[in-house]
Design a protein around this motif. Structure first.
Motif, PDB file in Angstrom:
ATOM      1  N   THR A 128       0.822  -1.211   0.000  1.00 42.35           N
ATOM      2  CA  THR A 128       0.000   0.000   0.000  1.00 42.35           C
ATOM      3  C   THR A 128       0.855   1.260   0.000  1.00 42.35           C
ATOM      4  O   THR A 128       0.325   2.358  -0.239  1.00 42.35           O
ATOM      5  CB  THR A 128      -0.949   0.036   1.207  1.00 42.35           C
ATOM      6  N   ALA A 129       2.153   1.148   0.258  1.00 39.95           N
ATOM      7  CA  ALA A 129       3.051   2.303   0.178  1.00 39.95           C
ATOM      8  C   ALA A 129       3.436   2.626  -1.256  1.00 39.95           C
ATOM      9  O   ALA A 129       3.996   3.700  -1.519  1.00 39.95           O
ATOM     10  CB  ALA A 129       4.315   2.050   1.006  1.00 39.95           C
ATOM     11  N   VAL A 130       3.174   1.726  -2.206  1.00 35.55           N
ATOM     12  CA  VAL A 130       3.594   1.924  -3.593  1.00 35.55           C
ATOM     13  C   VAL A 130       2.720   2.990  -4.252  1.00 35.55           C
ATOM     14  O   VAL A 130       1.490   2.882  -4.271  1.00 35.55           O
ATOM     15  CB  VAL A 130       3.514   0.605  -4.383  1.00 35.55           C
ATOM     16  N   VAL A 131       3.365   4.014  -4.808  1.00 34.41           N
ATOM     17  CA  VAL A 131       2.639   5.063  -5.535  1.00 34.41           C
ATOM     18  C   VAL A 131       2.957   5.046  -7.029  1.00 34.41           C
ATOM     19  O   VAL A 131       2.262   5.692  -7.821  1.00 34.41           O
ATOM     20  CB  VAL A 131       2.927   6.460  -4.950  1.00 34.41           C
ATOM     21  N   ALA A 132       4.000   4.312  -7.426  1.00 30.82           N
ATOM     22  CA  ALA A 132       4.339   4.174  -8.850  1.00 30.82           C
ATOM     23  C   ALA A 132       5.213   2.942  -9.018  1.00 30.82           C
ATOM     24  O   ALA A 132       5.860   2.478  -8.065  1.00 30.82           O
ATOM     25  CB  ALA A 132       5.065   5.415  -9.375  1.00 30.82           C
ATOM     26  N   MET A 133       5.242   2.401 -10.235  1.00 29.62           N
ATOM     27  CA  MET A 133       6.070   1.226 -10.511  1.00 29.62           C
ATOM     28  C   MET A 133       6.472   1.197 -11.976  1.00 29.62           C
ATOM     29  O   MET A 133       5.822   1.813 -12.831  1.00 29.62           O
ATOM     30  CB  MET A 133       5.329  -0.060 -10.137  1.00 29.62           C
ATOM     31  N   GLU A 134       7.545   0.495 -12.221  1.00 24.94           N
ATOM     32  CA  GLU A 134       8.040   0.300 -13.588  1.00 24.94           C
ATOM     33  C   GLU A 134       8.283  -1.185 -13.779  1.00 24.94           C
ATOM     34  O   GLU A 134       8.870  -1.847 -12.921  1.00 24.94           O
ATOM     35  CB  GLU A 134       9.353   1.070 -13.782  1.00 24.94           C
TER      36      GLU A 134
END
Length: 418
Positions: A128-134
């Protein structure tokens, strides 16, 4: 190039024909285009075949960057970074994460992929801490997604089970650094959970109950509280009938306490208290099996009592069970999707035939609670029960087809369960 035959615990032998270290995103793209089947592998803390493949396993040790952005209060970490590597860097810059798992040894990207969780009634899991990913998709395309720019899709990709591509980095939300102190109590009666379950698990920022299922009690209660003016201190006497420990302890009897983080209510940095184990020691038991099931928090006491009925079958094969809570979230394939949860975690002795038989019985007892097993651990839950437990599973399957149209990341684990 080298062969990595087993996972961390040694219970699973990979069938992958080789392991390849990719040093750049371009190399990952090339490997995906040249191989009909492949998988990324991280710190190998999954207990099942989630990271297995008939093709090569791709490790990413060169993707070890940590980039803090003070303007947005975020950090972007490469796929090789472990929480134990990341946390001290954040702390030196005055930052913290909202949650940590009991082990700092696991990779950030790997933990996110399976919704590995940490604990706390008001704390979402690590993903839930993830705000963006690649990630690099099955087509070889580099995909960038964020919560801000891709609503309605992003929530389906964060907990991805390795099914959408090879993740190269994630961006995490940060908060100001804080201190934590933890105290341990002995012998909390299960009867206290019938009317006080939420009060007990809300007594600290993160609370864990350990049990061997005998004598209708939790043998240890670990309470980790934030040290700030908004957090009331713990009582000096008993805690719901449990007595305070007089000295530091390990969750597993007869294991060296030096492996555990500081106790006795001594304040310390968030990353030195939220995990149970220190980064420099072998976590938990080492040679072990793990299973975990998530049930609705408001039915947690019923679920505990249901499993307790199997205590005499469970205890001979068990190291310890840990009970924790986790806040609800909006991530489609998270075990806590849209429901506050009680997590019932089993650390088993390495006795798979007996454990497998017990899992069938435990899952039968938990069926009325629509239990969701941890994706990175051992379970025998039938696919139809998994599908019923995840309302957005068909939408996730559509994302699998979109980002991996040739099924390059499909393996036996995904085929069996999804």
């Amino acid at each position: 190039m080298s062969i990595m035959p087993t996972n961390w615990a040694g219970n699973y032998k990979y069938s992958s024909r080789e392991q390849i270290q990719a040093r750049s995103i371009e190399e990952i793209q090339d490997l995906i285009r040249r191989n009909p089947n492949l998988k990324a592998v991280g710190s190998r803390h999954s207990f099942n075949g989630a990271a297995d493949t008939s093709g090569p396993q791709i490790s990413l040790p060169a993707l070890n960057t940590i980039e803090i952005d003070p303007a947005s209060a975020t950090v972007t970490v490469g796929a090789a970074v472990r929480y134990g590597d990341l946390a001290p860097v954040l702390a030196r810059s005055g930052y913290a994460l909202h949650n940590l798992a009991s082990l700092p040894h696991i990779s950030v990207v790997g933990a996110v992929a399976t919704a590995t969780h940490g604990s706390g009634t008001l704390n979402g899991n690590l993903a839930t801490a993830v705000v963006a990913m690649e990630f690099v998709a099955g087509t070889g395309e580099v995909v960038h997604l964020s919560r801000r720019d891709n609503p309605g899709v992003f929530e389906g990709t964060v907990v991805h089970l390795g099914a959408l591509g090879i993740v190269t980095s994630v961006t995490l939300a940060l908060e100001p650094a804080y201190d934590v102190a933890q105290r341990v109590y002995f012998d909390l009666p299960f009867a206290q959970l019938e009317t006080n379950l939420e009060d007990i698990f809300s007594a600290g920022y993160s609370v864990s109950l350990f049990t061997e299922w005998q004598n209708s009690r939790a043998t240890q209660v670990w309470i980790k509280r934030r040290v700030d003016p908004t957090c009331a201190p713990l009582p000096q006497g008993t805690f719901f009938g449990a007595r305070p420990a007089a000295a530091p302890v390990h969750p597993l009897r007869f294991h060296p306490v030096e492996a555990c983080t500081e106790q006795e209510d001594k304040p310390g940095a968030w990353f030195e208290r939220l995990p149970h184990f220190r980064i420099e020691f072998t976590p938990s038991s080492g040679e072990e099996l793990q299973s975990e099931y998530f049930v609705p928090l408001d039915r947690g006491y019923e679920a505990i009592r249901a499993i307790e009925s199997l205590r005499d079958q469970i205890t001979p094969h068990l190291f310890v069970t840990e009970l924790r809570t986790i806040e609800a979230d909006d991530l489609w394939m998270s075990m806590a999707y849209q429901r506050r949860s009680l997590a019932i975690h089993f650390t088993w002795k390495p006795e798979w035939p007996a454990v497998r038989s017990l899992l069938l019985q435990i899952e039968s007892k938990l069926e009325p609670f629509s239990a969701r097993p941890h994706w990175g651990k051992l379970f025998t839950t039938p696919p139809e029960h998994l599908h019923a437990a995840y309302p957005r599973l068909r939408d996730f399957q559509a994302l699998m087809k979109q980002y991996d149209p040739e099924s390059k990341f499909r393996n036996d684990f995904l085929g069996q369960h999804l």
